[in-house]
Design an enzyme around this catalytic site. Sequence first.
Site, PDB file in Angstrom:
ATOM      1  N   GLU A   1       7.510  -4.053   3.974  1.00 55.22           N
ATOM      2  CA  GLU A   1       6.598  -5.173   3.715  1.00 55.22           C
ATOM      3  C   GLU A   1       7.114  -6.484   4.327  1.00 55.22           C
ATOM      4  O   GLU A   1       6.705  -7.574   3.924  1.00 55.22           O
ATOM      5  CB  GLU A   1       6.377  -5.357   2.201  1.00 55.22           C
ATOM      6  CG  GLU A   1       5.892  -4.122   1.472  1.00 55.22           C
ATOM      7  CD  GLU A   1       4.499  -3.641   1.883  1.00 55.22           C
ATOM      8  OE1 GLU A   1       3.897  -4.249   2.784  1.00 55.22           O
ATOM      9  OE2 GLU A   1       4.041  -2.648   1.298  1.00 55.22           O
TER      10      GLU A   1
ATOM     11  N   HIS B   1       7.840  -8.959  -4.387  1.00 52.99           N
ATOM     12  CA  HIS B   1       6.747  -7.988  -4.569  1.00 52.99           C
ATOM     13  C   HIS B   1       7.216  -6.894  -5.522  1.00 52.99           C
ATOM     14  O   HIS B   1       8.367  -6.460  -5.449  1.00 52.99           O
ATOM     15  CB  HIS B   1       6.372  -7.385  -3.210  1.00 52.99           C
ATOM     16  CG  HIS B   1       5.532  -6.154  -3.308  1.00 52.99           C
ATOM     17  ND1 HIS B   1       4.268  -6.151  -3.874  1.00 52.99           N
ATOM     18  CD2 HIS B   1       5.761  -4.873  -2.935  1.00 52.99           C
ATOM     19  CE1 HIS B   1       3.769  -4.923  -3.807  1.00 52.99           C
ATOM     20  NE2 HIS B   1       4.667  -4.126  -3.248  1.00 52.99           N
TER      21      HIS B   1
ATOM     22  N   HIS C   1       5.590  -3.752  -8.738  1.00 53.04           N
ATOM     23  CA  HIS C   1       4.473  -2.925  -9.233  1.00 53.04           C
ATOM     24  C   HIS C   1       4.407  -2.941 -10.758  1.00 53.04           C
ATOM     25  O   HIS C   1       4.590  -1.907 -11.395  1.00 53.04           O
ATOM     26  CB  HIS C   1       4.665  -1.474  -8.760  1.00 53.04           C
ATOM     27  CG  HIS C   1       4.844  -1.290  -7.280  1.00 53.04           C
ATOM     28  ND1 HIS C   1       5.452  -0.183  -6.723  1.00 53.04           N
ATOM     29  CD2 HIS C   1       4.484  -2.080  -6.233  1.00 53.04           C
ATOM     30  CE1 HIS C   1       5.444  -0.282  -5.408  1.00 53.04           C
ATOM     31  NE2 HIS C   1       4.883  -1.430  -5.069  1.00 53.04           N
TER      32      HIS C   1
ATOM     33  N   GLU D   1       0.385 -20.207 -22.568  1.00 51.02           N
ATOM     34  CA  GLU D   1       1.147 -20.883 -21.521  1.00 51.02           C
ATOM     35  C   GLU D   1       0.784 -20.459 -20.098  1.00 51.02           C
ATOM     36  O   GLU D   1       1.324 -21.015 -19.140  1.00 51.02           O
ATOM     37  CB  GLU D   1       2.641 -20.713 -21.785  1.00 51.02           C
ATOM     38  CG  GLU D   1       2.993 -21.302 -23.145  1.00 51.02           C
ATOM     39  CD  GLU D   1       4.412 -21.770 -23.286  1.00 51.02           C
ATOM     40  OE1 GLU D   1       5.273 -21.254 -22.563  1.00 51.02           O
ATOM     41  OE2 GLU D   1       4.650 -22.649 -24.135  1.00 51.02           O
TER      42      GLU D   1
ATOM     43  N   HIS E   1      -2.112  -1.602  -6.437  1.00 51.81           N
ATOM     44  CA  HIS E   1      -0.778  -1.502  -5.831  1.00 51.81           C
ATOM     45  C   HIS E   1       0.260  -2.357  -6.574  1.00 51.81           C
ATOM     46  O   HIS E   1       1.242  -1.846  -7.067  1.00 51.81           O
ATOM     47  CB  HIS E   1      -0.843  -1.891  -4.345  1.00 51.81           C
ATOM     48  CG  HIS E   1       0.462  -1.762  -3.629  1.00 51.81           C
ATOM     49  ND1 HIS E   1       0.591  -1.246  -2.365  1.00 51.81           N
ATOM     50  CD2 HIS E   1       1.733  -2.085  -4.010  1.00 51.81           C
ATOM     51  CE1 HIS E   1       1.867  -1.248  -2.007  1.00 51.81           C
ATOM     52  NE2 HIS E   1       2.584  -1.763  -2.979  1.00 51.81           N
TER      53      HIS E   1
HETATM   54  P1  13P Z   1       9.937  -0.655   0.824  1.00 54.10           P
HETATM   55  O1  13P Z   1      10.829   0.424   0.264  1.00 54.10           O
HETATM   56  O2  13P Z   1       9.726  -0.481   2.321  1.00 54.10           O
HETATM   57  O3  13P Z   1      10.419  -2.025   0.456  1.00 54.10           O
HETATM   58  O4  13P Z   1       8.489  -0.475   0.204  1.00 54.10           O
HETATM   59  C1  13P Z   1       8.290  -0.539  -1.189  1.00 54.10           C
HETATM   60  C2  13P Z   1       6.942  -1.038  -1.549  1.00 54.10           C
HETATM   61  O5  13P Z   1       6.754  -1.524  -2.642  1.00 54.10           O
HETATM   62  C3  13P Z   1       5.838  -0.942  -0.553  1.00 54.10           C
HETATM   63  O6  13P Z   1       4.752  -1.728  -0.931  1.00 54.10           O
HETATM   64 ZN    ZN Z   2       4.640  -2.031  -3.112  1.00 52.00          ZN
END
Ligand code: 13P
Ligand code: ZN
Length: 270
Positions: free
Chosen positions: A116, A139, A141, A169, A210
């Site tokens: 990413e 980033h 999940h 908040e 995602h």
């Molecule tokens: P990477 O292992 O390449 O960082 O990918 C993980 C991920 O969350 C892809 O969206």
């Molecule tokens: Zn991801």
Amino acid sequence: MKDILTAPWMVEMIRTATNMYAHGWDERNGGNISLLLDEADVAEYLDLNNVLRTIPTGFEAPALEGKYFLVTGTGKYFKNVQYAPEVNLGLVRLTDNGMKAELLWGYEDGGKFTSEFPAHMMSHVARLTVDPANRVVMHCHPANLLAMTYVHTLDERAFTRTLWQMCTECIVVFPDGVNVLPWMLCGTNEIGAATAEKMETARLVIWAQHGIYGAGKDLDETFGLIETAEKAAEIYMKIAHLPRVNTITDEQMHLLEQRFGVKGRDGYLD
Ligand code: 13P
Ligand code: ZN
């Protein structure tokens, strides 16, 4: 030269990745972090002329020419960062208009930065234009935010308002709200450019089905931003199927704006 593993920013990076894993936001290799560093900070720990490898990035980012980033590796597990930072993290300097990344430290098993990387670097460019103090793109999940993208409209105003209503908040922590991208193929320049465009107006960008991107001036702040949005999504997933008897009204949101000196995104409150 000082030991890079003792650098405060390295310690903070390792702690943050470990904490994100502990929160369940980064299963397997899920998630990635990039931290912009000042050259002077890096120079205390590394010989800036000692380039270990050069890795093509596949995109242009002239605004990041000569900039240094500590970045999680692709395919690497956040749970392992604390045990082998030199394998799971890398420190790169962007050159050739951002088309090349010079590796100065890390990725010791021959690995490279996150898949990413386009979304991270393009988001850094976007955030730096609106906030020169921005240093972090993160980033991950988180389960409840992800779940919410299956059952809630992806309309950004509606999504933001729902999150704001879940904890008092929220509007204080992310007055700019959350922007939302529909499902797109991850790891591409296209999703990178789309994410960066969304980053121009908010520090949180949801990738439907995602995960989420957050941006901020340091790792703690960015972690806290995602943590707050995820808590709100958790409340939503607990109550969405129940009759709503009470809520935080727009009038009360305006009281919060006054009390905390923030201004909710234009047009998002009645
Ligand atoms: P990477 O292992 O390449 O960082 O990918 C993980 C991920 O969350 C892809 O969206
Ligand atoms: Zn991801």
